[in-house]
Scaffold this motif. Sequence first.
Motif, PDB file in Angstrom:
ATOM      1  N   ASP A   1       0.843  -1.193   0.000  1.00 43.96           N
ATOM      2  CA  ASP A   1       0.000   0.000   0.000  1.00 43.96           C
ATOM      3  C   ASP A   1       0.879   1.244   0.000  1.00 43.96           C
ATOM      4  OD1 ASP A   1      -2.167  -1.708   0.180  1.00 43.96           O
ATOM      5  OD2 ASP A   1      -2.212  -1.622   2.382  1.00 43.96           O
ATOM      6  N   VAL A   2       0.556   2.195  -0.877  1.00 45.27           N
ATOM      7  CA  VAL A   2       1.267   3.469  -0.975  1.00 45.27           C
ATOM      8  C   VAL A   2       0.311   4.570  -0.553  1.00 45.27           C
ATOM      9  CG1 VAL A   2       2.534   5.046  -2.471  1.00 45.27           C
ATOM     10  CG2 VAL A   2       2.694   2.573  -2.838  1.00 45.27           C
ATOM     11  N   VAL A   3       0.682   5.314   0.490  1.00 41.20           N
ATOM     12  CA  VAL A   3      -0.167   6.365   1.043  1.00 41.20           C
ATOM     13  C   VAL A   3       0.504   7.713   0.801  1.00 41.20           C
ATOM     14  CG1 VAL A   3      -1.289   7.248   3.122  1.00 41.20           C
ATOM     15  CG2 VAL A   3      -1.001   4.784   2.811  1.00 41.20           C
ATOM     16  N   GLY A   4      -0.251   8.661   0.231  1.00 42.70           N
ATOM     17  CA  GLY A   4       0.264  10.012   0.051  1.00 42.70           C
ATOM     18  C   GLY A   4       0.787  10.298  -1.337  1.00 42.70           C
TER      19      GLY A   4
ATOM     20  N   ALA B   1       8.205  -0.127  -7.661  1.00 45.81           N
ATOM     21  CA  ALA B   1       9.433  -0.532  -8.353  1.00 45.81           C
ATOM     22  C   ALA B   1      10.670  -0.123  -7.564  1.00 45.81           C
ATOM     23  CB  ALA B   1       9.460   0.088  -9.750  1.00 45.81           C
ATOM     24  N   ALA B   2      10.656   1.082  -6.983  1.00 44.68           N
ATOM     25  CA  ALA B   2      11.790   1.502  -6.160  1.00 44.68           C
ATOM     26  C   ALA B   2      11.875   0.705  -4.866  1.00 44.68           C
ATOM     27  CB  ALA B   2      11.672   2.993  -5.848  1.00 44.68           C
ATOM     28  N   LEU B   3      10.729   0.304  -4.364  1.00 47.00           N
ATOM     29  CA  LEU B   3      10.709  -0.476  -3.122  1.00 47.00           C
ATOM     30  C   LEU B   3      11.349  -1.845  -3.318  1.00 47.00           C
ATOM     31  CD1 LEU B   3       9.584  -0.124  -0.221  1.00 47.00           C
ATOM     32  CD2 LEU B   3       7.530  -1.304  -0.977  1.00 47.00           C
ATOM     33  N   GLY B   4      11.166  -2.439  -4.496  1.00 49.47           N
ATOM     34  CA  GLY B   4      11.770  -3.740  -4.778  1.00 49.47           C
ATOM     35  C   GLY B   4      11.057  -4.896  -4.123  1.00 49.47           C
ATOM     36  N   ILE B   5       9.775  -4.754  -3.831  1.00 49.35           N
ATOM     37  CA  ILE B   5       8.996  -5.804  -3.181  1.00 49.35           C
ATOM     38  C   ILE B   5       7.840  -6.177  -4.091  1.00 49.35           C
ATOM     39  CG2 ILE B   5       7.609  -6.408  -1.154  1.00 49.35           C
ATOM     40  CD1 ILE B   5       9.204  -4.361   0.422  1.00 49.35           C
ATOM     41  N   ARG B   6       7.662  -7.471  -4.297  1.00 51.22           N
ATOM     42  CA  ARG B   6       6.578  -7.966  -5.133  1.00 51.22           C
ATOM     43  C   ARG B   6       5.710  -8.941  -4.338  1.00 51.22           C
ATOM     44  NH1 ARG B   6      11.182  -8.388  -8.033  1.00 51.22           N
ATOM     45  NH2 ARG B   6      11.286 -10.618  -7.554  1.00 51.22           N
ATOM     46  N   PRO B   7       4.446  -9.051  -4.702  1.00 57.57           N
ATOM     47  CA  PRO B   7       3.596 -10.048  -4.028  1.00 57.57           C
ATOM     48  C   PRO B   7       4.174 -11.451  -4.165  1.00 57.57           C
ATOM     49  CG  PRO B   7       2.252  -8.513  -5.290  1.00 57.57           C
ATOM     50  CD  PRO B   7       3.676  -8.216  -5.637  1.00 57.57           C
ATOM     51  N   GLY B   8       4.146 -12.180  -3.068  1.00 53.77           N
ATOM     52  CA  GLY B   8       4.704 -13.527  -3.026  1.00 53.77           C
ATOM     53  C   GLY B   8       6.090 -13.593  -2.419  1.00 53.77           C
ATOM     54  N   ASP B   9       6.734 -12.419  -2.206  1.00 53.31           N
ATOM     55  CA  ASP B   9       8.062 -12.414  -1.589  1.00 53.31           C
ATOM     56  C   ASP B   9       7.958 -12.753  -0.105  1.00 53.31           C
ATOM     57  OD1 ASP B   9       9.130 -11.743  -3.995  1.00 53.31           O
ATOM     58  OD2 ASP B   9       9.465  -9.634  -3.516  1.00 53.31           O
ATOM     59  N   TYR B  10       9.056 -13.263   0.415  1.00 54.62           N
ATOM     60  CA  TYR B  10       9.138 -13.545   1.855  1.00 54.62           C
ATOM     61  C   TYR B  10       9.057 -12.234   2.619  1.00 54.62           C
ATOM     62  CZ  TYR B  10      11.251 -15.111   6.256  1.00 54.62           C
ATOM     63  OH  TYR B  10      11.511 -15.380   7.576  1.00 54.62           O
ATOM     64  N   LEU B  11       8.233 -12.178   3.648  1.00 53.10           N
ATOM     65  CA  LEU B  11       7.926 -10.916   4.320  1.00 53.10           C
ATOM     66  C   LEU B  11       9.152 -10.302   4.998  1.00 53.10           C
ATOM     67  CD1 LEU B  11       5.557  -8.980   5.064  1.00 53.10           C
ATOM     68  CD2 LEU B  11       5.359 -10.239   7.217  1.00 53.10           C
ATOM     69  N   PHE B  12      10.027 -11.131   5.556  1.00 55.14           N
ATOM     70  CA  PHE B  12      11.149 -10.619   6.343  1.00 55.14           C
ATOM     71  C   PHE B  12      12.465 -10.569   5.556  1.00 55.14           C
ATOM     72  CE2 PHE B  12       8.183 -12.721   9.247  1.00 55.14           C
ATOM     73  CZ  PHE B  12       7.861 -11.654  10.072  1.00 55.14           C
ATOM     74  N   GLU B  13      12.377 -10.679   4.243  1.00 57.40           N
ATOM     75  CA  GLU B  13      13.590 -10.726   3.437  1.00 57.40           C
ATOM     76  C   GLU B  13      14.098  -9.344   3.054  1.00 57.40           C
ATOM     77  OE1 GLU B  13      15.193 -13.649  -0.102  1.00 57.40           O
ATOM     78  OE2 GLU B  13      13.089 -13.109  -0.031  1.00 57.40           O
TER      79      GLU B  13
ATOM     80  N   ASP C   1      15.314  -5.447   3.426  1.00 55.55           N
ATOM     81  CA  ASP C   1      15.953  -4.503   4.332  1.00 55.55           C
ATOM     82  C   ASP C   1      15.151  -3.198   4.299  1.00 55.55           C
ATOM     83  OD1 ASP C   1      17.545  -2.827   5.803  1.00 55.55           O
ATOM     84  OD2 ASP C   1      19.388  -3.252   4.706  1.00 55.55           O
ATOM     85  N   LEU C   2      14.471  -2.882   5.407  1.00 57.46           N
ATOM     86  CA  LEU C   2      13.574  -1.731   5.420  1.00 57.46           C
ATOM     87  C   LEU C   2      14.331  -0.418   5.205  1.00 57.46           C
ATOM     88  CD1 LEU C   2      11.074  -2.559   8.301  1.00 57.46           C
ATOM     89  CD2 LEU C   2      10.751  -2.786   5.842  1.00 57.46           C
ATOM     90  N   ARG C   3      15.497  -0.284   5.797  1.00 60.61           N
ATOM     91  CA  ARG C   3      16.247   0.968   5.654  1.00 60.61           C
ATOM     92  C   ARG C   3      16.695   1.181   4.210  1.00 60.61           C
ATOM     93  NH1 ARG C   3      20.915   2.183   9.895  1.00 60.61           N
ATOM     94  NH2 ARG C   3      19.020   2.202  11.178  1.00 60.61           N
ATOM     95  N   ALA C   4      17.181   0.144   3.568  1.00 56.93           N
ATOM     96  CA  ALA C   4      17.606   0.273   2.173  1.00 56.93           C
ATOM     97  C   ALA C   4      16.407   0.558   1.268  1.00 56.93           C
ATOM     98  CB  ALA C   4      18.325  -0.994   1.725  1.00 56.93           C
ATOM     99  N   ALA C   5      15.275  -0.103   1.516  1.00 55.99           N
ATOM    100  CA  ALA C   5      14.077   0.143   0.715  1.00 55.99           C
ATOM    101  C   ALA C   5      13.591   1.580   0.892  1.00 55.99           C
ATOM    102  CB  ALA C   5      12.984  -0.844   1.110  1.00 55.99           C
ATOM    103  N   GLN C   6      13.646   2.091   2.107  1.00 52.92           N
ATOM    104  CA  GLN C   6      13.216   3.462   2.354  1.00 52.92           C
ATOM    105  C   GLN C   6      14.121   4.460   1.648  1.00 52.92           C
ATOM    106  OE1 GLN C   6      11.786   4.395   6.338  1.00 52.92           O
ATOM    107  NE2 GLN C   6      13.129   6.158   6.377  1.00 52.92           N
ATOM    108  N   GLN C   7      15.411   4.210   1.632  1.00 52.65           N
ATOM    109  CA  GLN C   7      16.336   5.100   0.933  1.00 52.65           C
ATOM    110  C   GLN C   7      16.087   5.100  -0.570  1.00 52.65           C
ATOM    111  OE1 GLN C   7      20.215   3.756   2.144  1.00 52.65           O
ATOM    112  NE2 GLN C   7      20.118   4.767   4.146  1.00 52.65           N
ATOM    113  N   ARG C   8      15.725   3.954  -1.120  1.00 49.99           N
ATOM    114  CA  ARG C   8      15.423   3.899  -2.556  1.00 49.99           C
ATOM    115  C   ARG C   8      14.181   4.715  -2.881  1.00 49.99           C
ATOM    116  NH1 ARG C   8      16.806  -1.617  -1.811  1.00 49.99           N
ATOM    117  NH2 ARG C   8      14.597  -2.196  -1.789  1.00 49.99           N
ATOM    118  N   VAL C   9      13.177   4.654  -2.018  1.00 58.33           N
ATOM    119  CA  VAL C   9      11.961   5.433  -2.256  1.00 58.33           C
ATOM    120  C   VAL C   9      12.246   6.927  -2.111  1.00 58.33           C
ATOM    121  CG1 VAL C   9       9.614   5.864  -1.438  1.00 58.33           C
ATOM    122  CG2 VAL C   9      10.464   3.526  -1.552  1.00 58.33           C
ATOM    123  N   GLN C  10      13.058   7.306  -1.136  1.00 56.37           N
ATOM    124  CA  GLN C  10      13.373   8.716  -0.931  1.00 56.37           C
ATOM    125  C   GLN C  10      14.199   9.296  -2.072  1.00 56.37           C
ATOM    126  OE1 GLN C  10      15.291   8.628   2.891  1.00 56.37           O
ATOM    127  NE2 GLN C  10      13.386   8.924   4.020  1.00 56.37           N
ATOM    128  N   SER C  11      14.843   8.463  -2.856  1.00 55.12           N
ATOM    129  CA  SER C  11      15.638   8.958  -3.977  1.00 55.12           C
ATOM    130  C   SER C  11      14.794   9.307  -5.199  1.00 55.12           C
ATOM    131  CB  SER C  11      16.695   7.914  -4.373  1.00 55.12           C
ATOM    132  OG  SER C  11      16.080   6.727  -4.863  1.00 55.12           O
TER     133      SER C  11
END
Length: 313
Positions: free
Chosen positions: A107-110, A121-133, A135-145
């Motif tokens: 879900d994308v809010v805002g 696409a920047a988040l790098g997460i697709r449905p069916g992926d392992y939930l804990f695989e 890295d939240l900090r790296a994913a957040q930095q990709r979105v902020q870029s």
Amino acid sequence: MASIMRRKPAPRRESSTPRASKGQVRRVSPLKPGLRNARNWATAHMRAATYSRRGALRMFSVIASFTLFILFSGLWLGGFLPDIRNNLDEYSRTRLIAMGFVVDHVDVVGEGRILENEVQAALGIRPGDYLFETDLRAAQQRVQSLPWVNDAMVRRLWPDRYVVHIIERRPMAMWQSEQQLRVIDTDGRIIEAALPEDFAALPRFIGAGASQNAKAFLVSMTSAPLISEQVDLIIRVGNRRWDLQLKDSGARILLPENGADKALLRLSKYHDSHRILDLDIETIDLRLPDRMIARPRQDAGSTVYVKRKGEAA
């Protein structure tokens, strides 16, 4: 008769080391190995384990610790620890996937100008992926870029969801530098994805250092809304002060380095009473605090209007 007589036994040589009498602790030479002390320590602990529960637990903990130490040392020396760790991680991952900890929703809010699929696409997460695989900090930095993102926060919600909160950059003005017009946000940073033709109504700044100081100057212009409505260009002069160029007349207003808001307020009041901005004027100099100098265009005559502080018009 002498042969029949018994010989006297030879006298026993006394040892130089006194023998320990009964009840005394025998002293062990420090040159001998300490096996006797280790045996005595083990015998004492075995006897204590026989008579009390605390002694038994203590003896068991010592044996278990020593066994684990030997086992760990063998695994470490043999290089088996990385394989064991990988197998445990894979086992945990397989068990959690079987329990349903996989991504079903992102879900994308805002989002506004930025599209949801760009965020995913920047988040790098697709449905069916392992939930804990991920890295939240790296994913957040990709979105902020991403170009329109000012700030972002990525959260993992059990058991099957990721939520991305986005704060978009807000266009504040346009900045012209080196013959190139760009859109800047409230922090003075360039928004690369913004097209200038889509934001023609924004104030336009010109000059080096204008983008970093644009926000503060727009706040000072709120003291004279009538004048700010007529401004076409806001020019940074020497990275020290501002000039304003009006839309219709093209007149240029020279503002002081300090107190630009007070100078604009003074000009606004004078325009209300004398309609000075409606005259055919080339420049209005407000850099002196006690006077205002207006210079007409060359083809309109050579009259110079001077307004001293405290004088009538």
